[in-house]
Design an enzyme around this catalytic site. Structure first.
Site, PDB file in Angstrom:
ATOM      1  N   ASP A  39       5.762  -8.275   3.570  1.00  0.00           N
ATOM      2  CA  ASP A  39       6.423  -7.063   2.470  1.00  0.00           C
ATOM      3  C   ASP A  39       7.641  -6.215   3.367  1.00  0.00           C
ATOM      4  O   ASP A  39       7.600  -6.055   4.699  1.00  0.00           O
ATOM      5  CB  ASP A  39       5.564  -6.430   1.935  1.00  0.00           C
ATOM      6  CG  ASP A  39       4.727  -6.929   0.804  1.00  0.00           C
ATOM      7  OD1 ASP A  39       5.542  -7.920   0.147  1.00  0.00           O
ATOM      8  OD2 ASP A  39       3.808  -6.783   0.222  1.00  0.00           O
ATOM      9  N   LYS A  60      11.088  -5.433  -1.299  1.00  0.00           N
ATOM     10  CA  LYS A  60      12.318  -4.858  -1.808  1.00  0.00           C
ATOM     11  C   LYS A  60      13.747  -5.043  -0.812  1.00  0.00           C
ATOM     12  O   LYS A  60      13.427  -4.632   0.252  1.00  0.00           O
ATOM     13  CB  LYS A  60      12.221  -3.453  -2.106  1.00  0.00           C
ATOM     14  CG  LYS A  60      11.452  -3.307  -3.674  1.00  0.00           C
ATOM     15  CD  LYS A  60      11.515  -1.719  -3.752  1.00  0.00           C
ATOM     16  CE  LYS A  60      10.526  -1.554  -5.253  1.00  0.00           C
ATOM     17  NZ  LYS A  60      10.413  -0.207  -5.458  1.00  0.00           N
ATOM     18  N   MET A 173       2.703   6.782  -3.688  1.00  0.00           N
ATOM     19  CA  MET A 173       3.901   6.345  -4.890  1.00  0.00           C
ATOM     20  C   MET A 173       3.770   7.686  -5.692  1.00  0.00           C
ATOM     21  O   MET A 173       4.013   7.487  -6.854  1.00  0.00           O
ATOM     22  CB  MET A 173       3.236   4.908  -5.272  1.00  0.00           C
ATOM     23  CG  MET A 173       3.359   3.822  -4.598  1.00  0.00           C
ATOM     24  SD  MET A 173       2.738   2.542  -5.217  1.00  0.00           S
ATOM     25  CE  MET A 173       1.128   2.717  -5.201  1.00  0.00           C
TER      26      MET A 173
HETATM   27  C1  LIG Z   1       2.313  -0.260  -2.840  1.00  0.00           C
HETATM   28  S1  LIG Z   1       1.607   1.074  -1.779  1.00  0.00           S
HETATM   29  C2  LIG Z   1       0.687   0.174  -0.628  1.00  0.00           C
HETATM   30  C3  LIG Z   1      -0.270   0.788   0.410  1.00  0.00           C
HETATM   31  C4  LIG Z   1      -0.897  -0.019   1.193  1.00  0.00           C
HETATM   32  N1  LIG Z   1      -1.812  -1.175   0.605  1.00  0.00           N
HETATM   33  C5  LIG Z   1      -1.725   0.755   2.185  1.00  0.00           C
HETATM   34  O1  LIG Z   1      -3.010   0.524   2.063  1.00  0.00           O
HETATM   35  O2  LIG Z   1      -1.339   1.471   2.836  1.00  0.00           O
HETATM   36  C6  LIG Z   1       2.777   1.339  -0.903  1.00  0.00           C
HETATM   37  C7  LIG Z   1       2.842   3.255  -0.846  1.00  0.00           C
HETATM   38  O3  LIG Z   1       1.966   3.645   0.307  1.00  0.00           O
HETATM   39  C8  LIG Z   1       2.465   4.736   0.859  1.00  0.00           C
HETATM   40  N2  LIG Z   1       2.583   4.355   2.344  1.00  0.00           N
HETATM   41  C9  LIG Z   1       2.394   3.010   2.825  1.00  0.00           C
HETATM   42  N3  LIG Z   1       2.866   3.002   4.166  1.00  0.00           N
HETATM   43  C10 LIG Z   1       3.122   4.491   4.374  1.00  0.00           C
HETATM   44  C11 LIG Z   1       3.647   4.916   5.570  1.00  0.00           C
HETATM   45  N4  LIG Z   1       3.636   4.355   6.801  1.00  0.00           N
HETATM   46  N5  LIG Z   1       3.994   6.422   5.599  1.00  0.00           N
HETATM   47  C12 LIG Z   1       3.955   7.118   4.434  1.00  0.00           C
HETATM   48  N6  LIG Z   1       3.174   6.395   3.116  1.00  0.00           N
HETATM   49  C13 LIG Z   1       3.020   5.020   3.212  1.00  0.00           C
HETATM   50  C14 LIG Z   1       3.691   5.164   0.239  1.00  0.00           C
HETATM   51  O4  LIG Z   1       3.016   6.181  -0.962  1.00  0.00           O
HETATM   52  C15 LIG Z   1       4.040   3.783  -0.464  1.00  0.00           C
HETATM   53  O5  LIG Z   1       4.961   4.228  -1.571  1.00  0.00           O
END
Ligand SMILES: C[S@@+](CC[C@H](N)C(=O)[O-])C[C@H]1O[C@@H](n2cnc3c(N)ncnc32)[C@H](O)[C@@H]1O
Length: 259
Positions: A39, A60, A173
Site C-alpha cells: 500500500d 493510491k 482519517m
Molecule cells: C487506512 S488508515 C490505516 C491505519 C493503519 N492500519 C495503522 O494501524 O496505522 C490510514 C490512516 O492512518 C493514519 N496514519 C497512518 N500512518 C500514519 C503516519 N505515519 N502518520 C500519521 N498518520 C498516519 C492516517 O490518519 C491515515 O489516513
C-alpha cells in the site's frame, strides 16, 4: 494454468513509517514471499527484504486508487493459486482500519491458507514518537481509536461519544472532518483541551502542530498540515512539554554543577 501446491496469504503489518518499526516475524514473511502486494503508506525500503518476489503496488496514485478493493481481493487469490505465498503488506497494523480481515475472509473462501502478522499501528506509534503517551497516571485511564471518516464518508458517531468521555481520543482519517470534530468537543465544553496533529509520523517528513480545541484549525492552516495525519485529543498531549521542560532544567542544573 499451473497451480501452486501451497497457496497462502499472509497479511503483514509494515508499521507506521519508520522502517525499523517492523517486526522480525514480518521480515521473515517478506523473505518467504513469492508475491508482495503493498500500500501507499508502506515504507518502500521494506521491499528490500523481498528481493526475489514479484512486487505489486496497489495503493493510491495521485489521489486515485490503482486498484479497487474487489480487484485487490481477486489479485491476492489469483497470485496465491498460481504462485504460492502472497504477502499483503499494509501500513501500521492490518486489523486497525486496514481491511486486512476482509482480505483474509475473501482468500479463505477460495481455499487459500491465511495467516496474520500484526504491525505497530500508527495510532500508538505516531503519538509515542512525539512523546505523547496515550495513557498516563492522573491524565488518562483509557484511549479511543476512531476513524474520522466511515464507509459512508460521514463522521463516525463514536466521535461524539468519545468527546463526552475523559479518555484520550485518537482519530485517524479525520483531517477532512476537523471542523466538525472540534465542534463536537466544544459542545462538551472542552474548548481548552490540548490537541496535537501529527503528519507523516515516524518518518523523515514528520510534522506536528499543537494547540487546543479552539485553536487547532488555525495551527493546521499555519503549518500546512494535511493527510496522512493523526489527531490526538487529551491532557496527555501536554506531557511532551513537561518532559521537554524537565530535560532543559536538568541540563541547566548539570551545567551549574560542572561550573
Ligand atoms: C487506512 S488508515 C490505516 C491505519 C493503519 N492500519 C495503522 O494501524 O496505522 C490510514 C490512516 O492512518 C493514519 N496514519 C497512518 N500512518 C500514519 C503516519 N505515519 N502518520 C500519521 N498518520 C498516519 C492516517 O490518519 C491515515 O489516513
Amino acid at each position: 494454468m499451473k497451480l501452486a501446491s501451497n497457496p497462502k496469504l499472509t497479511v503483514v503489518g509494515a508499521g507506521p513509517g519508520d522502517a525499523d518499526l517492523i517486526t522480525l516475524k514480518a521480515v521473515k514473511a517478506l523473505q518467504n514471499a513469492a508475491v508482495i502486494l503493498y500500500d501507499a503508506l508502506v515504507n518502500k525500503e521494506l521491499l528490500e527484504y523481498a528481493e526475489g518476489a514479484e512486487q505489486i503496488y496497489v495503493g493510491k496514485r495521485k489521489g486515485c486508487y490503482a486498484y479497487q478493493q474487489e480487484q485487490i481481493n481477486q489479485l491476492i487469490v489469483h497470485r496465491a493459486l498460481t504462485k504460492g505465498h502472497v504477502v499483503r503488506l499494509k501500513g501500521g497494523d492490518p486489523f486497525i482500519f486496514g481491511r486486512g480481515a476482509e482480505e483474509m475472509e475473501y482468500a479463505a473462501g477460495y481455499g487459500v491458507e491465511v495467516a496474520m502478522v500484526p504491525g505497530i499501528s500508527s495510532s500508538l506509534a505516531v503519538p509515542a514518537y512525539q512523546n505523547i503517551p496515550l495513557t498516563k497516571r492522573g491524565s488518562a485511564e483509557s484511549f479511543w481509536v476512531i476513524t474520522g471518516t466511515t464507509k459512508s464518508h460521514n463522521i463516525s458517531n463514536d466521535v461524539a461519544l468519545a468527546a463526552k468521555s475523559t479518555a484520550t481520543v485518537v482519530i485517524l482519517m479525520g483531517m477532512s472532518k476537523l471542523s466538525k470534530i472540534m465542534e463536537l468537543f466544544k459542545e462538551e465544553g472542552k474548548q481548552d483541551l490540548p490537541v496535537a496533529i501529527i503528519q507523516n509520523g515516524t518518518t523523515e517528513d514528520e510534522k506536528i502542530g499543537v494547540g487546543t480545541v479552539n485553536t487547532i484549525e488555525q495551527v493546521v492552516a499555519e503549518n500546512d498540515l494535511s493527510n496522512p495525519a493523526i489527531i490526538v485529543l487529551g491532557e496527555v498531549v501536554n506531557h511532551r512539554y513537561r518532559l521537554h521542560t524537565i530535560c532543559v532544567q536538568a541540563a541547566n542544573n548539570s551545567l551549574k554543577v560542572a561550573v
